[in-house]
Structures are given as C-alpha cells and as structure tokens.
Design a protein around this motif. Structure first.
Motif, PDB file in Angstrom:
ATOM      1  N   GLY A   1       0.777  -1.229   0.000  1.00  0.00           N
ATOM      2  CA  GLY A   1       0.000   0.000   0.000  1.00  0.00           C
ATOM      3  C   GLY A   1       0.810   1.282   0.000  1.00  0.00           C
ATOM      4  N   SER A   2       2.101   1.213  -0.224  1.00  0.00           N
ATOM      5  CA  SER A   2       2.927   2.415  -0.227  1.00  0.00           C
ATOM      6  C   SER A   2       3.212   2.848  -1.662  1.00  0.00           C
ATOM      7  N   SER A   3       3.122   4.137  -1.902  1.00  0.00           N
ATOM      8  CA  SER A   3       3.449   4.656  -3.233  1.00  0.00           C
ATOM      9  C   SER A   3       4.880   5.188  -3.285  1.00  0.00           C
ATOM     10  N   GLU A   4       5.609   5.060  -2.184  1.00  0.00           N
ATOM     11  CA  GLU A   4       7.001   5.506  -2.131  1.00  0.00           C
ATOM     12  C   GLU A   4       7.868   4.635  -3.039  1.00  0.00           C
ATOM     13  N   PRO A   5       8.774   5.240  -3.783  1.00  0.00           N
ATOM     14  CA  PRO A   5       9.663   4.437  -4.632  1.00  0.00           C
ATOM     15  C   PRO A   5      10.729   3.714  -3.819  1.00  0.00           C
ATOM     16  N   ILE A   6      11.228   2.643  -4.389  1.00  0.00           N
ATOM     17  CA  ILE A   6      12.394   1.960  -3.839  1.00  0.00           C
ATOM     18  C   ILE A   6      13.587   2.650  -4.482  1.00  0.00           C
ATOM     19  N   VAL A   7      14.506   3.131  -3.687  1.00  0.00           N
ATOM     20  CA  VAL A   7      15.653   3.847  -4.238  1.00  0.00           C
ATOM     21  C   VAL A   7      16.922   3.067  -3.964  1.00  0.00           C
ATOM     22  N   GLY A   8      17.874   3.202  -4.861  1.00  0.00           N
ATOM     23  CA  GLY A   8      19.144   2.515  -4.692  1.00  0.00           C
ATOM     24  C   GLY A   8      20.108   2.893  -5.788  1.00  0.00           C
ATOM     25  N   VAL A   9      21.123   2.068  -5.929  1.00  0.00           N
ATOM     26  CA  VAL A   9      22.151   2.275  -6.938  1.00  0.00           C
ATOM     27  C   VAL A   9      22.319   0.964  -7.688  1.00  0.00           C
ATOM     28  N   LEU A  10      22.345   1.043  -9.020  1.00  0.00           N
ATOM     29  CA  LEU A  10      22.589  -0.162  -9.819  1.00  0.00           C
ATOM     30  C   LEU A  10      24.030  -0.600  -9.615  1.00  0.00           C
ATOM     31  N   GLN A  11      24.213  -1.889  -9.455  1.00  0.00           N
ATOM     32  CA  GLN A  11      25.572  -2.405  -9.326  1.00  0.00           C
ATOM     33  C   GLN A  11      26.188  -2.530 -10.714  1.00  0.00           C
ATOM     34  N   GLY A  12      27.415  -2.086 -10.827  1.00  0.00           N
ATOM     35  CA  GLY A  12      28.137  -2.217 -12.094  1.00  0.00           C
ATOM     36  C   GLY A  12      27.738  -1.173 -13.115  1.00  0.00           C
ATOM     37  N   GLU A  13      27.946  -1.521 -14.377  1.00  0.00           N
ATOM     38  CA  GLU A  13      27.708  -0.589 -15.472  1.00  0.00           C
ATOM     39  C   GLU A  13      26.311  -0.765 -16.043  1.00  0.00           C
ATOM     40  N   PHE A  14      25.607   0.357 -16.248  1.00  0.00           N
ATOM     41  CA  PHE A  14      24.295   0.362 -16.890  1.00  0.00           C
ATOM     42  C   PHE A  14      24.520   0.567 -18.385  1.00  0.00           C
ATOM     43  N   ARG A  15      23.972  -0.354 -19.213  1.00  0.00           N
ATOM     44  CA  ARG A  15      24.155  -0.277 -20.668  1.00  0.00           C
ATOM     45  C   ARG A  15      22.836  -0.197 -21.421  1.00  0.00           C
ATOM     46  N   GLY A  16      21.852   0.429 -20.831  1.00  0.00           N
ATOM     47  CA  GLY A  16      20.578   0.602 -21.508  1.00  0.00           C
ATOM     48  C   GLY A  16      19.553  -0.436 -21.113  1.00  0.00           C
ATOM     49  N   PHE A  17      18.413  -0.393 -21.824  1.00  0.00           N
ATOM     50  CA  PHE A  17      17.296  -1.267 -21.515  1.00  0.00           C
ATOM     51  C   PHE A  17      17.108  -2.320 -22.586  1.00  0.00           C
ATOM     52  N   GLY A  18      16.497  -3.403 -22.199  1.00  0.00           N
ATOM     53  CA  GLY A  18      16.141  -4.476 -23.121  1.00  0.00           C
ATOM     54  C   GLY A  18      15.308  -5.508 -22.373  1.00  0.00           C
ATOM     55  N   LYS A  19      14.289  -6.026 -23.039  1.00  0.00           N
ATOM     56  CA  LYS A  19      13.405  -7.009 -22.404  1.00  0.00           C
ATOM     57  C   LYS A  19      14.227  -8.194 -21.880  1.00  0.00           C
ATOM     58  N   GLY A  20      13.941  -8.578 -20.625  1.00  0.00           N
ATOM     59  CA  GLY A  20      14.623  -9.710 -20.015  1.00  0.00           C
ATOM     60  C   GLY A  20      15.890  -9.355 -19.256  1.00  0.00           C
ATOM     61  N   ARG A  21      16.365  -8.127 -19.395  1.00  0.00           N
ATOM     62  CA  ARG A  21      17.570  -7.741 -18.651  1.00  0.00           C
ATOM     63  C   ARG A  21      17.277  -7.696 -17.161  1.00  0.00           C
ATOM     64  N   VAL A  22      18.278  -8.056 -16.381  1.00  0.00           N
ATOM     65  CA  VAL A  22      18.151  -8.047 -14.924  1.00  0.00           C
ATOM     66  C   VAL A  22      19.010  -6.911 -14.378  1.00  0.00           C
ATOM     67  N   TYR A  23      18.415  -6.130 -13.506  1.00  0.00           N
ATOM     68  CA  TYR A  23      19.092  -4.991 -12.894  1.00  0.00           C
ATOM     69  C   TYR A  23      19.257  -5.294 -11.400  1.00  0.00           C
ATOM     70  N   VAL A  24      20.494  -5.295 -10.923  1.00  0.00           N
ATOM     71  CA  VAL A  24      20.794  -5.628  -9.527  1.00  0.00           C
ATOM     72  C   VAL A  24      21.089  -4.334  -8.776  1.00  0.00           C
ATOM     73  N   LEU A  25      20.370  -4.139  -7.663  1.00  0.00           N
ATOM     74  CA  LEU A  25      20.563  -2.939  -6.849  1.00  0.00           C
ATOM     75  C   LEU A  25      21.582  -3.203  -5.742  1.00  0.00           C
ATOM     76  N   ASP A  26      22.082  -2.134  -5.178  1.00  0.00           N
ATOM     77  CA  ASP A  26      23.069  -2.245  -4.100  1.00  0.00           C
ATOM     78  C   ASP A  26      22.499  -2.897  -2.838  1.00  0.00           C
ATOM     79  N   ASN A  27      21.169  -2.955  -2.693  1.00  0.00           N
ATOM     80  CA  ASN A  27      20.557  -3.609  -1.533  1.00  0.00           C
ATOM     81  C   ASN A  27      20.324  -5.103  -1.766  1.00  0.00           C
ATOM     82  N   GLY A  28      20.773  -5.624  -2.920  1.00  0.00           N
ATOM     83  CA  GLY A  28      20.640  -7.050  -3.217  1.00  0.00           C
ATOM     84  C   GLY A  28      19.403  -7.406  -4.011  1.00  0.00           C
ATOM     85  N   GLN A  29      18.484  -6.481  -4.169  1.00  0.00           N
ATOM     86  CA  GLN A  29      17.279  -6.765  -4.951  1.00  0.00           C
ATOM     87  C   GLN A  29      17.636  -6.899  -6.426  1.00  0.00           C
ATOM     88  N   GLU A  30      16.926  -7.808  -7.100  1.00  0.00           N
ATOM     89  CA  GLU A  30      17.091  -7.977  -8.539  1.00  0.00           C
ATOM     90  C   GLU A  30      15.750  -7.744  -9.207  1.00  0.00           C
TER      91      GLU A  30
END
Length: 178
Positions: free
Chosen positions: A103-132
C-alpha cells in the motif's frame, strides 16, 4: 544499510523481550520481597510515617505495592514485545516490497551495481541492496553507459513497477525476481 543490521537488531530485540518476560516475575518479587518494614531502614520507615500504620494497614499497603510493581513490569514486557513485533513487521515490509503490495506509493531507491548499458526485455538490474529486477516490457535504450547510476523503482497500478535510471527519460516496466 546492510541487510544484516536489521536482522541482527530484530534478533537482539526479540532476545531482550524474551529475557525481560522471563525475568519480570523475579524482578517484581525482588523489588517488593517481604514487607516495607524489611525493605526500609528503621529511620526510613519512621520518616515515611509508616510506623503509625496498624499491621493490617501495612499488609494492605504491601499488597497494593506488590500489585503496582507487577503491573508496571507487565506493561514494560508488553511494550518491548509490541516494539519487537512492529520492528519485525517493518523488516518484512522492507524485505518483501516489490514482491507484494504493502500500500505504499514511495519508490524503492538505490544504486545499480556495475555498469548500466541501456534497456532491453529480459535484462536483470541488480541494486546495491541485493534486490534484482527484471525488465518485462520491450522498451529499449541503446548506446548509454553509466557506472553505478542512482535508480528509483516506482509502483504503478495493478502491481506494475517502473524503473527510473538517473538522467534517463525512458522508464521500462520491471518485476522483482530476488
């Protein structure tokens, strides 16, 4: 903050609550063990005016005081338990946000681990808090390279989440996988 710290704090608080609940009756007995005449020096007993009470009045006062100490101890134990329960609830919410709607509309904030190289279907983005988070739509963004950019993942309607990378306008749909 590391994911170990909240778990350690929760366990420490739970142990404290358990120890307090086990020691509360003994603590209450120790505080008011015997009657006031045994607990106080003769000078303190007389200075408090308790020497003027009859044996029955003194016994009634001792029972009342014992009840007050037990009630205060019970309230303290209940407060520690409630605090531990709430801390545990908050940890569950933080740990599982993105999998479930809390029920919270607050965003989850963090930092992407490693290098960000754009978007694409199926790509996995790993945050500094361990979330994928996995991209679920076909949004693309090529030719972009950013080292560990800040991100926010905002909830939408019907369980949809959107990934916002700092400095990038495209916001693909994502779902939490870990």
């Amino acid at each position: 903050m590391s994911s170990i710290a909240p778990r350690f704090r929760l366990r420490l608080l739970a142990c404290a609550a358990l120890l307090l609940s086990l020691s509360a009756p003994a603590l209450a007995q120790r505080v008011v063990e015997g009657d006031l005449q045994q607990q106080m020096s003769p000078a303190e007993f007389k200075a408090a005016g308790l020497d003027k009470l009859s044996a029955q009045e003194l016994a009634t006062l001792n029972r009342w005081l014992q009840g007050k100490v037990e009630a205060a101890t019970s309230q303290a134990v209940a407060a520690v338990r409630e605090s531990a329960r709430e801390e545990g609830r908050q940890e569950v919410i933080v740990k599982n946000r993105g999998f479930f709607d809390f029920g919270s509309s607050e965003p989850i904030v963090g930092v992407l681990q490693g290098e960000f190289r754009g978007f694409g279907k199926g790509r996995v983005y790993v945050l500094d808090n361990g979330q994928e988070w996995e991209q679920t739509d076909a949004s693309t963004l090529a030719g972009v390279r950013k080292q560990s950019p800040a991100v926010s993942i905002k909830p939408g309607v019907m369980g949809v989440w959107y990934l916002k990378v700092d400095g990038v306008n495209t916001q693909p749909k994502v779902r939490r996988t870990k």
